[in-house]
Design an enzyme around this catalytic site. Sequence first.
Site, PDB file in Angstrom:
ATOM      1  CE1 TYR A 123      -3.846  -2.299   0.715  1.00  0.00           C
ATOM      2  CE2 TYR A 123      -2.429  -3.290   2.372  1.00  0.00           C
ATOM      3  CZ  TYR A 123      -3.572  -3.324   1.611  1.00  0.00           C
ATOM      4  OH  TYR A 123      -4.437  -4.374   1.724  1.00  0.00           O
ATOM      5  CB  CYS A 139      -2.433 -20.975  13.288  1.00  0.00           C
ATOM      6  SG  CYS A 139      -2.237 -19.843  14.668  1.00  0.00           S
TER       7      CYS A 139
END
Length: 438
Positions: A123, A139
Site C-alpha cells: 500500500y 496455527c
Amino acid sequence: MQTMSKQQKQIIRTVDEDGVLSHWRDWHWQLRHCVRDLDTFEKALGVQLDARMREDFARTVAKFPMSITPYYLSLINTSDLANDPVFRQAFPSPLEMIISRGDMADPLHEGEDSPAPCVTHRYPDRVLFLVSNTCSMYCRHCTRKRRVGDLASIPSREEMRAGMDYIRHTPQIRDVLLSGGDPFLLSDERLDEILTELDGIDHVEVVRIGTRTPVVLPQRITDSLVDMLRMHHPLWINTHFNHPRELTASARRALTRLADAGIPLGNQSVLLAGVNDCPRIMRALVHKLVANRVRPYYLYQCDLSEGLSHFRTPVGKGIQIMESLIGHTSGFCVPTYVIDAPGGGGKIPVSPNYLISWSTNKVVLRNYEGVITTYKQPDSHEPIFCNRDCENCSLQLGLEDADEWKAVGIEKLMADHDETISLVPAGNGRYQRREDDA
Ligand SMILES: *Cc1c(COP(=O)(O)O)cnc(C)c1O
C-alpha cells in the site's frame, strides 16, 4: 492466580518431569515445552487416537509441523475432540495434504512486493515488516505455513538492517506493521531495539504489532514487556482471537495489561469452517472482545494458501455473518470483512448491500431489519472544481503536504484534476490490439 485444573496439572507432569505448578506462568517454560509429537499430545490430554489418525499425523507433520503451547493445549475439550475449535486450529489434519485447484504457495505475492528483505510494501503509506519467523503455536490455518519452521527464512541481522534502511529511506511510509512469525517471541530487549529505531524515523507516525500471544501464550504479556511497550507510543496491537472459548481468564488478564498501558487493541479473525463459521459464535466472540477493550478489526476470508481448502467457506457465509452483526449489535463490535486479493491486490472489503437503487433525487436503502427506506438528496449541489489549489479553495483545507498528494485507483477516477477516464488491467487483450494496430 486461580487454582490449576486437573488437565493443566497432567499437562505439566507430562511435558516436564521436573515441572512445578508455578512454571505454568513462565512464558519461557511454556515455549520450551511446546507439544510437538503425538505421544506427548496423547499422554498430556489422556486421549488415544486410532491407528489411522496416527498414520495421517505422521504424514502431515512431515510437511507441516505441529507445535502447541501447554497453555493452549489445556483449552482443548477432550470430551468432543474432533469438533473442538481449539483442537482444529492446533492439531494437524490429513486434509492439509490436499492441494486443491486454485491453491497457491504464496497467494498474496508477499515475495514479489518485497523491495527489501523482510519488507512487503503493498500500500502507498504502510509496510509489513517481518521481524520474526517463529511462533509458539503453529496455527493450522496459517497463510505463511509453507515457511513455518523453515530455518532459511529466519531474518538475519543484516536482512533486518536492510529492511529498516528501506523504511528509513522511504518517506511515504507512515505506518509500520511488525509481524512474522510472532514479534512477541523476540526478547523484550530486541523488540525494544526495533521499536526505538522506528521511533527515530520522523516519517513513521505509528507502529503496529500483530501477535497471537494473548491467545496462545498469554504468559508472554508480562509487566516488563508492557512497561517497555508503553515507552513507544503511538503503538497499536492487533491480536488474533477466532473463537469465544479462547478468551480465558489468562487471556483477559493479558488484554487488560495491554489496554491499561494505553495501547489500542484490535482483533483480526479468520473465517474458518468448523471453527467459527456461525453467526452465533461470531457474535459471542465480538461481544467478548469489546468487553475486554478489543475492537474487532478484520474478519478475513480464508486465503488460497496450500492445504487450507478444508477451512474455507463460501464468501456467502461471511456475508451472512456480517448481515447478522451490522445493525443488530454495536457498531464498534463489527469488523470489516475482507478478502485478501490473490496476486497481491491487498485487502478488499466485502459487505451485504444496503443501497438498493437510486434516482437523481433519491436513494433507496434497506436496513438490517429489511425495512426499505429513502434518503432524499439535495436538489442542487454546486460542484467545486478541484484543481488542488487549496490556498484559494473555499474549503480552506490548510493541509500540509497537500501538494504531494496523489490520487490512486478509483479515487483517481473521481478526481477533477486528473484526466484519466478508465483504469485498464495490464495485458488487456482489446487494448493490446489497439496498440498493435496503431
Ligand atoms: C494487511 C496488510 C497491511 C495493513 O493493512 P491495513 O488495511 O492498513 O490494516 C499492510 N501491508 C500488507 C502487505 C498487508 O497484508
